[in-house]
Design an enzyme around this catalytic site. Structure first.
Site, PDB file in Angstrom:
ATOM      1  N   ARG A   1     -23.779   6.822  -6.084  1.00 43.39           N
ATOM      2  CA  ARG A   1     -23.503   7.788  -4.269  1.00 43.39           C
ATOM      3  C   ARG A   1     -22.670   7.146  -3.296  1.00 43.39           C
ATOM      4  NH1 ARG A   1     -27.601  12.237  -5.513  1.00 43.39           N
ATOM      5  NH2 ARG A   1     -26.407  13.860  -6.519  1.00 43.39           N
TER       6      ARG A   1
ATOM      7  N   LYS B   1     -10.621  -0.120   1.889  1.00 38.58           N
ATOM      8  CA  LYS B   1     -10.338   0.233   1.343  1.00 38.58           C
ATOM      9  C   LYS B   1     -10.573  -0.599  -0.340  1.00 38.58           C
ATOM     10  CE  LYS B   1      -6.362   1.094   3.689  1.00 38.58           C
ATOM     11  NZ  LYS B   1      -4.119   0.764   4.250  1.00 38.58           N
TER      12      LYS B   1
ATOM     13  N   GLU C   1       1.598 -12.840   2.472  1.00 33.78           N
ATOM     14  CA  GLU C   1       1.050 -12.344   3.974  1.00 33.78           C
ATOM     15  C   GLU C   1       0.472 -12.754   5.633  1.00 33.78           C
ATOM     16  OE1 GLU C   1       0.230  -8.813   2.743  1.00 33.78           O
ATOM     17  OE2 GLU C   1       1.360  -8.973   0.579  1.00 33.78           O
TER      18      GLU C   1
ATOM     19  N   LYS D   1      -5.583  -9.898  10.845  1.00 32.24           N
ATOM     20  CA  LYS D   1      -5.884  -8.575  10.389  1.00 32.24           C
ATOM     21  C   LYS D   1      -7.338  -7.889  10.821  1.00 32.24           C
ATOM     22  CE  LYS D   1      -6.788  -5.301   6.418  1.00 32.24           C
ATOM     23  NZ  LYS D   1      -6.626  -5.596   4.987  1.00 32.24           N
TER      24      LYS D   1
ATOM     25  N   GLU E   1      -7.459   4.358  11.184  1.00 30.53           N
ATOM     26  CA  GLU E   1      -5.861   4.363  10.819  1.00 30.53           C
ATOM     27  C   GLU E   1      -5.643   5.417  11.221  1.00 30.53           C
ATOM     28  OE1 GLU E   1      -4.218   3.007   6.265  1.00 30.53           O
ATOM     29  OE2 GLU E   1      -6.286   4.011   6.453  1.00 30.53           O
TER      30      GLU E   1
ATOM     31  N   ARG F   1      -2.756  -0.222  12.363  1.00 29.98           N
ATOM     32  CA  ARG F   1      -2.659  -0.600  11.474  1.00 29.98           C
ATOM     33  C   ARG F   1      -1.026   0.097  10.373  1.00 29.98           C
ATOM     34  NH1 ARG F   1      -8.085  -0.487   7.376  1.00 29.98           N
ATOM     35  NH2 ARG F   1      -9.818   0.635   9.422  1.00 29.98           N
TER      36      ARG F   1
ATOM     37  N   ASN G   1       2.049  -2.804   7.532  1.00 27.62           N
ATOM     38  CA  ASN G   1       2.919  -2.318   6.871  1.00 27.62           C
ATOM     39  C   ASN G   1       4.337  -3.057   6.950  1.00 27.62           C
ATOM     40  OD1 ASN G   1       1.542  -0.727   5.405  1.00 27.62           O
ATOM     41  ND2 ASN G   1       2.083   0.779   6.671  1.00 27.62           N
TER      42      ASN G   1
ATOM     43  N   HIS H   1       6.662  -3.741   4.005  1.00 26.53           N
ATOM     44  CA  HIS H   1       6.145  -3.258   2.147  1.00 26.53           C
ATOM     45  C   HIS H   1       6.561  -1.810   1.827  1.00 26.53           C
ATOM     46  CE1 HIS H   1       3.104  -5.886   2.890  1.00 26.53           C
ATOM     47  NE2 HIS H   1       2.193  -6.019   1.959  1.00 26.53           N
TER      48      HIS H   1
ATOM     49  N   HIS I   1       7.622  -2.125  -1.842  1.00 26.95           N
ATOM     50  CA  HIS I   1       7.071  -1.022  -2.768  1.00 26.95           C
ATOM     51  C   HIS I   1       7.884  -0.437  -2.977  1.00 26.95           C
ATOM     52  CE1 HIS I   1       3.237  -0.653  -0.045  1.00 26.95           C
ATOM     53  NE2 HIS I   1       3.226  -1.653  -1.205  1.00 26.95           N
TER      54      HIS I   1
ATOM     55  N   HIS J   1       4.607  -8.531  -6.395  1.00 26.14           N
ATOM     56  CA  HIS J   1       3.614  -7.897  -4.948  1.00 26.14           C
ATOM     57  C   HIS J   1       4.046  -8.941  -3.816  1.00 26.14           C
ATOM     58  CE1 HIS J   1       1.846  -5.682  -1.696  1.00 26.14           C
ATOM     59  NE2 HIS J   1       2.118  -6.580  -1.220  1.00 26.14           N
TER      60      HIS J   1
HETATM   61  N1  LIG Z   1      -8.191  -2.755  -0.642  1.00 24.72           N
HETATM   62  C1  LIG Z   1      -6.836  -3.389   0.270  1.00 24.72           C
HETATM   63  O1  LIG Z   1      -6.473  -3.715   1.676  1.00 24.72           O
HETATM   64  C2  LIG Z   1      -5.684  -3.840  -0.334  1.00 24.72           C
HETATM   65  C3  LIG Z   1      -4.988  -4.902   0.286  1.00 24.72           C
HETATM   66  C4  LIG Z   1      -3.723  -6.203  -0.195  1.00 24.72           C
HETATM   67  C5  LIG Z   1      -4.446  -5.995  -1.754  1.00 24.72           C
HETATM   68  N2  LIG Z   1      -4.732  -4.704  -2.251  1.00 24.72           N
HETATM   69  C6  LIG Z   1      -5.005  -5.449  -3.992  1.00 24.72           C
HETATM   70  O2  LIG Z   1      -5.385  -6.488  -4.209  1.00 24.72           O
HETATM   71  C7  LIG Z   1      -4.592  -6.947  -5.658  1.00 24.72           C
HETATM   72  C8  LIG Z   1      -3.680  -7.795  -5.524  1.00 24.72           C
HETATM   73  O3  LIG Z   1      -5.028  -9.067  -5.362  1.00 24.72           O
HETATM   74  P1  LIG Z   1      -4.657 -10.100  -6.193  1.00 24.72           P
HETATM   75  O4  LIG Z   1      -3.392 -11.379  -5.511  1.00 24.72           O
HETATM   76  O5  LIG Z   1      -5.899 -11.084  -5.462  1.00 24.72           O
HETATM   77  O6  LIG Z   1      -4.466 -10.554  -7.390  1.00 24.72           O
HETATM   78  P2  LIG Z   1      -5.518 -10.638  -8.890  1.00 24.72           P
HETATM   79  O7  LIG Z   1      -7.317 -10.445  -7.848  1.00 24.72           O
HETATM   80  O8  LIG Z   1      -4.814 -10.254  -9.588  1.00 24.72           O
HETATM   81  O9  LIG Z   1      -5.618 -12.364  -8.785  1.00 24.72           O
HETATM   82  C9  LIG Z   1      -5.094 -12.828  -8.982  1.00 24.72           C
HETATM   83  C10 LIG Z   1      -4.930 -13.830 -10.417  1.00 24.72           C
HETATM   84  O10 LIG Z   1      -5.644 -15.321  -9.740  1.00 24.72           O
HETATM   85  C11 LIG Z   1      -6.485 -16.090 -10.667  1.00 24.72           C
HETATM   86  N3  LIG Z   1      -7.709 -16.106  -9.834  1.00 24.72           N
HETATM   87  C12 LIG Z   1      -8.419 -15.497  -8.398  1.00 24.72           C
HETATM   88  N4  LIG Z   1      -9.415 -16.203  -7.849  1.00 24.72           N
HETATM   89  C13 LIG Z   1      -8.825 -17.334  -8.518  1.00 24.72           C
HETATM   90  C14 LIG Z   1      -9.151 -19.114  -8.336  1.00 24.72           C
HETATM   91  N5  LIG Z   1      -9.756 -19.547  -7.003  1.00 24.72           N
HETATM   92  N6  LIG Z   1      -8.691 -19.960  -8.871  1.00 24.72           N
HETATM   93  C15 LIG Z   1      -8.285 -19.768  -9.884  1.00 24.72           C
HETATM   94  N7  LIG Z   1      -7.220 -18.682 -10.675  1.00 24.72           N
HETATM   95  C16 LIG Z   1      -7.913 -17.258 -10.076  1.00 24.72           C
HETATM   96  C17 LIG Z   1      -7.370 -14.382 -10.845  1.00 24.72           C
HETATM   97  O11 LIG Z   1      -7.779 -14.274 -12.420  1.00 24.72           O
HETATM   98  C18 LIG Z   1      -5.751 -13.684 -11.339  1.00 24.72           C
HETATM   99  O12 LIG Z   1      -5.020 -13.987 -12.729  1.00 24.72           O
HETATM  100  C19 LIG Z   1      -3.821  -5.575  -5.346  1.00 24.72           C
HETATM  101  O13 LIG Z   1      -4.522  -4.701  -6.997  1.00 24.72           O
HETATM  102  C20 LIG Z   1      -3.582  -5.144  -4.220  1.00 24.72           C
HETATM  103  O14 LIG Z   1      -3.541  -3.361  -4.735  1.00 24.72           O
HETATM  104  C21 LIG Z   1      -5.755  -4.514  -1.926  1.00 24.72           C
HETATM  105 ZN   LIG Z   2       0.810  -6.807   0.427  1.00 26.68          ZN
END
Ligand SMILES: NC(=O)c1ccc[n+]([C@@H]2O[C@H](COP(=O)([O-])OP(=O)(O)OC[C@H]3O[C@@H](n4cnc5c(N)ncnc54)[C@H](O)[C@@H]3O)[C@@H](O)[C@H]2O)c1
Ligand SMILES: [Zn+2]
Length: 387
Positions: free
Chosen positions: A139, A161, A203, A248, A258, A262, A266, A269, A273, A285
């Protein structure tokens, strides 16, 4: 866990250079947690996380590729026997309920109970997944993030999130579960491939458009260096990361529930999207958001909301960072407009956009920081293909 010697050497070299040039730690206080930004800090992560969440044990959920490079460093920052690595595959395809179930079972089977905190080591995929495991395990137990992509450092690890994807859509199932600590070591970006650096820079430039024109210009100028940066370029990376996080945090802090502000995050986006969706996710993305920022800035200019020239400045900056700035011709404008209507920001018929008034400021404060836009205006902005 195998170490990758070249990466490790590069990390060490980056640490020597960076700490000589910039021996700084930035602490940013958020409600309930602190974000610590410092080159080399991953080696103190265990101590900091233990101070933030005094649990008996720590289950580290790590991206398998990242674990091979940096897992030993993070593990070694905890007391012997205090922490253990649980790995998950790399990439969006692993942000699933199946991964959530497997990790939850593995952690439970290893004897971890209530007195546990989860630590994520990886990009946004790992952070969202690990956060959701933490939100639901018994939980809810604490989660700390050690982000390793530029996107995760400046965006995904902040704000609370968490969640996973389902066949019905991205982030369909999740929970709001803020971290107990976020440990940002920008030197971990030393091994991040160029496309992921560009995605993060999209970003970062977005944060500049939202709140800080000086930062926007600085990131635009530094972009080629940041994309290529080896050990020598990491000082600039530290600065870039720290300011993007501060922006941020400021937005999130002022609108924890939110309810309005916030929305500004977007920017880019709504169209972004839609571009992702219509391209069947063949456009990443970060690239889709870059295109989205250009189109949405044009919308803002057409509505007379933004200073003229805003879209051109954004286009130049993004192009300089090697990001796309136009919708690929194979994606029909009509399909993109339709896709914006399925976006969650479409309320009561009108699609609402977060729009800039200029570089460094957003419009629409009196309307909850989003502005209803007619489809014809969107069509017109999409129609312009040349700058
Ligand atoms: N929670 C939130 O507020 C929020 C905001 C924006 C995005 N997101 C989410 O984040 C995700 C995208 O994140 P991302 O772009 O970090 O993708 P990811 O976590 O898939 O990482 C991208 C790639 O980089 C590699 N990698 C990571 N760190 C590395 C490093 N230091 N050296 C070499 N390779 C490395 C990973 O293995 C992967 O292949 C999406 O699922 C999106 O929905 C969440
Ligand atoms: Zn984004």
């Amino acid at each position: 866990v195998n170490f990758e010697p070249t990466t490790t050497d590069e990390y060490e070299r980056a640490r020597l250079v960076t700490t000589r040039e910039l021996p700084v730690t930035h602490d940013i206080a958020m409600p309930g947690y602190t974000i610590t930004i410092s080159p080399g800090i991953v080696e103190s992560a265990g101590v900091l996380i233990h101070a933030a969440a005094r649990t008996h044990r720590y289950a580290i959920i790590a991206d398998i590729a990242v674990a091979a490079r940096f897992g030993g460093r993070l593990l070694g920052s905890f007391a012997p026997g205090q922490a253990q690595l649980f790995t998950v595959g790399s990439g969006e395809a692993y942000k699933t309920r199946q991964s959530w179930a497997r990790l939850t079972d593995e952690i439970a089977d290893a004897g971890y109970g209530r007195d546990t905190a989860i630590v994520s080591l990886g990009g946004g995929v790992t952070g969202d997944l690990a956060g959701f495991v933490a939100a639901t395990f018994m939980r809810g137990i604490p989660v700390a993030h050690v982000p390793t992509t530029l996107l995760a450092m400046i965006d995904a690890s902040i704000g609370g999130k968490t969640g996973v994807d389902t066949p019905a859509g991205k982030n369909m199932v999740g929970a709001f579960h803020p971290p107990c600590a976020v440990i940002v070591d920008p030197l971990l970006l030393i091994s991040l491939p160029a496309p992921d650096r560009r995605a993060g820079l999209a970003e970062a430039l977005k944060h500049g458009v939202i709140a800080d024109t000086v930062y926007f210009e600085r990131v635009a100028t530094l972009a080629p260096k940041l994309i290529a940066a080896g050990a020598e370029g990491m000082t600039a990376m530290v600065e870039t990361v720290a300011r993007a996080i501060a922006i941020k945090c400021d937005v999130v802090r002022r609108d924890e529930r939110e309810q309005g502000l916030r929305q500004v995050l977007n920017f880019g986006h709504t169209i972004g999207h839609a571009v992702e969706l219509v391209s069947n996710y063949s456009i990443a993305h970060g690239e889709a958001v870059a295109i989205g920022m250009v189109i949405e800035a044009r919308i803002a200019e057409r509505l007379g909301v933004a200073e003229s020239g805003t879209a051109d400045r954004i286009t130049t900056a993004l192009a300089g960072a090697g990001l796309p700035t136009a919708v690929p011709s194979e994606l029909a404008p009509g399909a993109i407009v339709s896709a914006t209507r399925s976006d969650k920001k479409a309320r009561a018929g009108a699609v609402r956009y977060a729009l800039p008034s200029r570089i460094g400021a957003m419009a629409g404060e009196r309307d909850g920081w989003s502005i209803a836009v007619n489809d014809t205006v969107v069509h017109a902005a999409l129609g312009v293909r040349h700058n």
